[in-house]
Design a protein around this motif. Structure first.
Motif, PDB file in Angstrom:
ATOM      1  N   UNK A 110       5.698   9.623   4.185  1.00 25.55           N
ATOM      2  CA  UNK A 110       4.431   9.352   3.508  1.00 25.55           C
ATOM      3  C   UNK A 110       4.537   9.004   2.039  1.00 25.55           C
ATOM      4  N   UNK A 111       5.713   9.213   1.436  1.00 18.60           N
ATOM      5  CA  UNK A 111       5.869   8.906   0.012  1.00 18.60           C
ATOM      6  C   UNK A 111       6.582   7.591  -0.222  1.00 18.60           C
ATOM      7  N   UNK A 112       6.900   6.884   0.830  1.00 17.22           N
ATOM      8  CA  UNK A 112       7.478   5.557   0.685  1.00 17.22           C
ATOM      9  C   UNK A 112       6.375   4.544   0.451  1.00 17.22           C
ATOM     10  N   UNK A 113       6.709   3.288   0.565  1.00 18.15           N
ATOM     11  CA  UNK A 113       5.674   2.258   0.437  1.00 18.15           C
ATOM     12  C   UNK A 113       5.701   1.396   1.687  1.00 18.15           C
ATOM     13  N   UNK A 114       4.595   0.769   1.929  1.00 20.94           N
ATOM     14  CA  UNK A 114       4.449  -0.079   3.098  1.00 20.94           C
ATOM     15  C   UNK A 114       4.126  -1.484   2.619  1.00 20.94           C
ATOM     16  N   UNK A 115       4.845  -2.439   3.190  1.00 16.53           N
ATOM     17  CA  UNK A 115       4.684  -3.834   2.791  1.00 16.53           C
ATOM     18  C   UNK A 115       4.302  -4.596   4.046  1.00 16.53           C
ATOM     19  N   UNK A 116       3.163  -5.234   4.019  1.00 16.69           N
ATOM     20  CA  UNK A 116       2.701  -6.030   5.157  1.00 16.69           C
ATOM     21  C   UNK A 116       2.843  -7.497   4.799  1.00 16.69           C
ATOM     22  N   UNK A 117       3.623  -8.223   5.553  1.00 14.47           N
ATOM     23  CA  UNK A 117       3.789  -9.645   5.304  1.00 14.47           C
ATOM     24  C   UNK A 117       3.081 -10.463   6.363  1.00 14.47           C
ATOM     25  N   UNK A 118       2.407 -11.508   5.932  1.00 13.41           N
ATOM     26  CA  UNK A 118       1.670 -12.387   6.840  1.00 13.41           C
ATOM     27  C   UNK A 118       1.965 -13.821   6.443  1.00 13.41           C
ATOM     28  N   UNK A 119       2.158 -14.677   7.443  1.00  9.50           N
ATOM     29  CA  UNK A 119       2.325 -16.100   7.168  1.00  9.50           C
ATOM     30  C   UNK A 119       1.250 -16.880   7.908  1.00  9.50           C
ATOM     31  N   UNK A 120       0.749 -17.926   7.281  1.00 13.63           N
ATOM     32  CA  UNK A 120      -0.298 -18.763   7.877  1.00 13.63           C
ATOM     33  C   UNK A 120       0.343 -20.038   8.410  1.00 13.63           C
ATOM     34  N   UNK A 121       0.387 -20.200   9.730  1.00 14.38           N
ATOM     35  CA  UNK A 121       0.984 -21.416  10.299  1.00 14.38           C
ATOM     36  C   UNK A 121       0.137 -22.651  10.011  1.00 14.38           C
TER      37      UNK A 121
ATOM     38  N   UNK B 284       0.841  -1.179   0.000  1.00 13.38           N
ATOM     39  CA  UNK B 284       0.000   0.000   0.000  1.00 13.38           C
ATOM     40  C   UNK B 284       0.886   1.243   0.000  1.00 13.38           C
ATOM     41  N   UNK B 285       0.460   2.231  -0.774  1.00 14.82           N
ATOM     42  CA  UNK B 285       1.159   3.505  -0.827  1.00 14.82           C
ATOM     43  C   UNK B 285       0.244   4.527  -1.491  1.00 14.82           C
ATOM     44  N   UNK B 286       0.567   5.798  -1.242  1.00 11.39           N
ATOM     45  CA  UNK B 286      -0.224   6.860  -1.865  1.00 11.39           C
ATOM     46  C   UNK B 286       0.223   7.025  -3.313  1.00 11.39           C
ATOM     47  N   UNK B 287      -0.708   7.456  -4.148  1.00 14.27           N
ATOM     48  CA  UNK B 287      -0.385   7.668  -5.555  1.00 14.27           C
ATOM     49  C   UNK B 287      -0.441   9.157  -5.855  1.00 14.27           C
ATOM     50  N   UNK B 288       0.390   9.665  -6.741  1.00 19.18           N
ATOM     51  CA  UNK B 288       1.320   8.893  -7.573  1.00 19.18           C
ATOM     52  C   UNK B 288       2.474   8.326  -6.743  1.00 19.18           C
ATOM     53  N   UNK B 289       3.052   7.282  -7.256  1.00 15.94           N
ATOM     54  CA  UNK B 289       4.120   6.569  -6.569  1.00 15.94           C
ATOM     55  C   UNK B 289       5.314   7.501  -6.335  1.00 15.94           C
ATOM     56  N   UNK B 290       5.804   7.572  -5.095  1.00 15.76           N
ATOM     57  CA  UNK B 290       6.925   8.441  -4.764  1.00 15.76           C
ATOM     58  C   UNK B 290       8.210   7.691  -4.485  1.00 15.76           C
ATOM     59  N   UNK B 291       8.314   6.451  -4.931  1.00 18.80           N
ATOM     60  CA  UNK B 291       9.508   5.644  -4.671  1.00 18.80           C
ATOM     61  C   UNK B 291       9.812   4.785  -5.887  1.00 18.80           C
ATOM     62  N   UNK B 292      10.978   4.177  -5.884  1.00 21.39           N
ATOM     63  CA  UNK B 292      11.368   3.237  -6.943  1.00 21.39           C
ATOM     64  C   UNK B 292      11.873   1.968  -6.269  1.00 21.39           C
ATOM     65  N   UNK B 293      11.785   0.863  -6.976  1.00 18.39           N
ATOM     66  CA  UNK B 293      12.263  -0.417  -6.434  1.00 18.39           C
ATOM     67  C   UNK B 293      11.184  -1.114  -5.633  1.00 18.39           C
ATOM     68  N   UNK B 294      11.609  -2.022  -4.749  1.00 15.60           N
ATOM     69  CA  UNK B 294      10.685  -2.728  -3.884  1.00 15.60           C
ATOM     70  C   UNK B 294      10.049  -3.962  -4.478  1.00 15.60           C
TER      71      UNK B 294
END
Length: 108
Positions: free
Chosen positions: A84-95, A22-32
């Protein structure tokens, strides 16, 4: 960012891994990018191959894959440096609770 790894483990078997971007648009970062690696089996052991599929971090993208698969989160660059212009990555694992309990009790 995270080096090549898989989320499945001996101590806590896992079935599914999920990454949500999730991130705000327009995208303010590269990579990821999320790299999902092909696997090679040698002498009964699995390892990541040199080849992979790269998935760019699209806003509101959910990626679900088996936890035993090797993957890597690539670094991002945010020229403005503003949080606020970066990106957020949420990782979840299901045991895999049932399998873990059975293995612990010797019922595997």
């Amino acid at each position: 960012f995270f080096k090549v790894h898989c989320d499945d483990g001996v101590d806590l078997p896992r079935v599914l891994s999920c990454v949500y971007y999730l991130y705000r648009e327009p995208c303010g970062f590269a990579g990821g990018d999320l790299r999902l690696y092909d696997c090679v089996e040698e002498a009964g052991a699995r390892r990541a191959a040199e080849t992979f599929t790269a998935l760019p971090p699209l806003a509101n993208r959910l990626v679900v894959f088996p936890s035993e698969e090797f993957h890597e989160a690539m670094p991002t660059r945010c020229p403005s440096g503003a949080f606020g212009w970066g990106h957020f990555r949420c990782g979840v694992v299901a045991p895999q609770f049932a399998a873990a309990a059975a293995a612990k009790d010797g019922r595997s």
